[in-house]
Write a protein that holds these residues in place. Sequence first.
Motif, PDB file in Angstrom:
ATOM      1  N   GLY A 177       0.796  -1.221   0.000  1.00  0.00           N
ATOM      2  CA  GLY A 177       0.000   0.000   0.000  1.00  0.00           C
ATOM      3  C   GLY A 177       0.829   1.271   0.000  1.00  0.00           C
ATOM      4  N   SER A 178       2.120   1.163   0.259  1.00  0.00           N
ATOM      5  CA  SER A 178       2.998   2.339   0.332  1.00  0.00           C
ATOM      6  C   SER A 178       2.938   3.195  -0.929  1.00  0.00           C
ATOM      7  CB  SER A 178       4.441   1.916   0.596  1.00  0.00           C
ATOM      8  OG  SER A 178       4.555   1.293   1.855  1.00  0.00           O
ATOM      9  N   LYS A 179       2.683   2.564  -2.070  1.00  0.00           N
ATOM     10  CA  LYS A 179       2.667   3.304  -3.333  1.00  0.00           C
ATOM     11  C   LYS A 179       1.526   4.322  -3.408  1.00  0.00           C
ATOM     12  CE  LYS A 179       0.164  -0.373  -5.702  1.00  0.00           C
ATOM     13  NZ  LYS A 179       0.315  -1.446  -6.681  1.00  0.00           N
ATOM     14  N   HIS A 180       0.543   4.196  -2.531  1.00  0.00           N
ATOM     15  CA  HIS A 180      -0.601   5.113  -2.552  1.00  0.00           C
ATOM     16  C   HIS A 180      -0.421   6.333  -1.656  1.00  0.00           C
ATOM     17  CE1 HIS A 180      -2.918   2.377  -4.995  1.00  0.00           C
ATOM     18  NE2 HIS A 180      -2.636   1.406  -4.155  1.00  0.00           N
ATOM     19  N   PHE A 181       0.677   6.400  -0.930  1.00  0.00           N
ATOM     20  CA  PHE A 181       0.887   7.488   0.013  1.00  0.00           C
ATOM     21  C   PHE A 181       2.255   8.110  -0.181  1.00  0.00           C
ATOM     22  CE2 PHE A 181      -2.039   4.480   1.938  1.00  0.00           C
ATOM     23  CZ  PHE A 181      -3.095   5.311   2.233  1.00  0.00           C
ATOM     24  N   PRO A 182       2.343   9.439  -0.065  1.00  0.00           N
ATOM     25  CA  PRO A 182       3.647  10.084  -0.213  1.00  0.00           C
ATOM     26  C   PRO A 182       4.521   9.795   1.003  1.00  0.00           C
ATOM     27  CG  PRO A 182       2.013  11.698   0.460  1.00  0.00           C
ATOM     28  CD  PRO A 182       1.277  10.409   0.222  1.00  0.00           C
ATOM     29  N   PRO A 183       5.834   9.706   0.810  1.00  0.00           N
ATOM     30  CA  PRO A 183       6.706   9.532   1.970  1.00  0.00           C
ATOM     31  C   PRO A 183       6.618  10.760   2.876  1.00  0.00           C
ATOM     32  CG  PRO A 183       7.995   9.921  -0.016  1.00  0.00           C
ATOM     33  CD  PRO A 183       6.561   9.805  -0.439  1.00  0.00           C
TER      34      PRO A 183
END
Length: 194
Positions: free
Chosen positions: A17-23
Amino acid sequence: MSQSALEASIASPETPGSKHFPPFVASPQLDEEANLRLAQFPDDQRRSAVLPILHFIQHHHGFISAEGIQWTADKVGIEPVKVLEVVTFYPGFRQSAPGKFHVRVCRTLSCAMGGSYELMNKLCELMKIDPDSLDPHHHPIAVSPCGTWSVEFAECLASCGTAPVALVNDDFHEGVGEDKAEALMKQYSSGNSH
């Protein structure tokens, strides 16, 4: 507490899911929000701003990372471990990235009797998530391999009379039996509800 010790304390921050949220980035918007919250409290009670700051971070970045904890601690002027205590105490804070659509299923008595465990099993099946990967103490969130979906059990969502209930992101759904799981997911994947 050093940054590496913080990172070691956070449960698996990288997920599909990390790809859906900015760092995490200490943006001017975050700094402005934190300053607004800090201004609400006397200097000797700055720690009271931790909760609203963390909520803002999670809303914009999906979860609370080690960098977010460190930044919050620096901003408020407390030790990072004090912020980590807040993150790990409140079950509403996530320590890893959820899916684009995060489903929380109530598991308290009324919902359990109404079919919430069956609903969770059906959601996991449809999302291609191994239900055994749900560990309420260390990894309460399970993310689909594609990163679009994630699930977790939640404690009482305050609608016992319409069990089972679920939240999809911040949208409340009542009477969601396992037979309605697929329709619920289609509602989001088709873009009809956000």
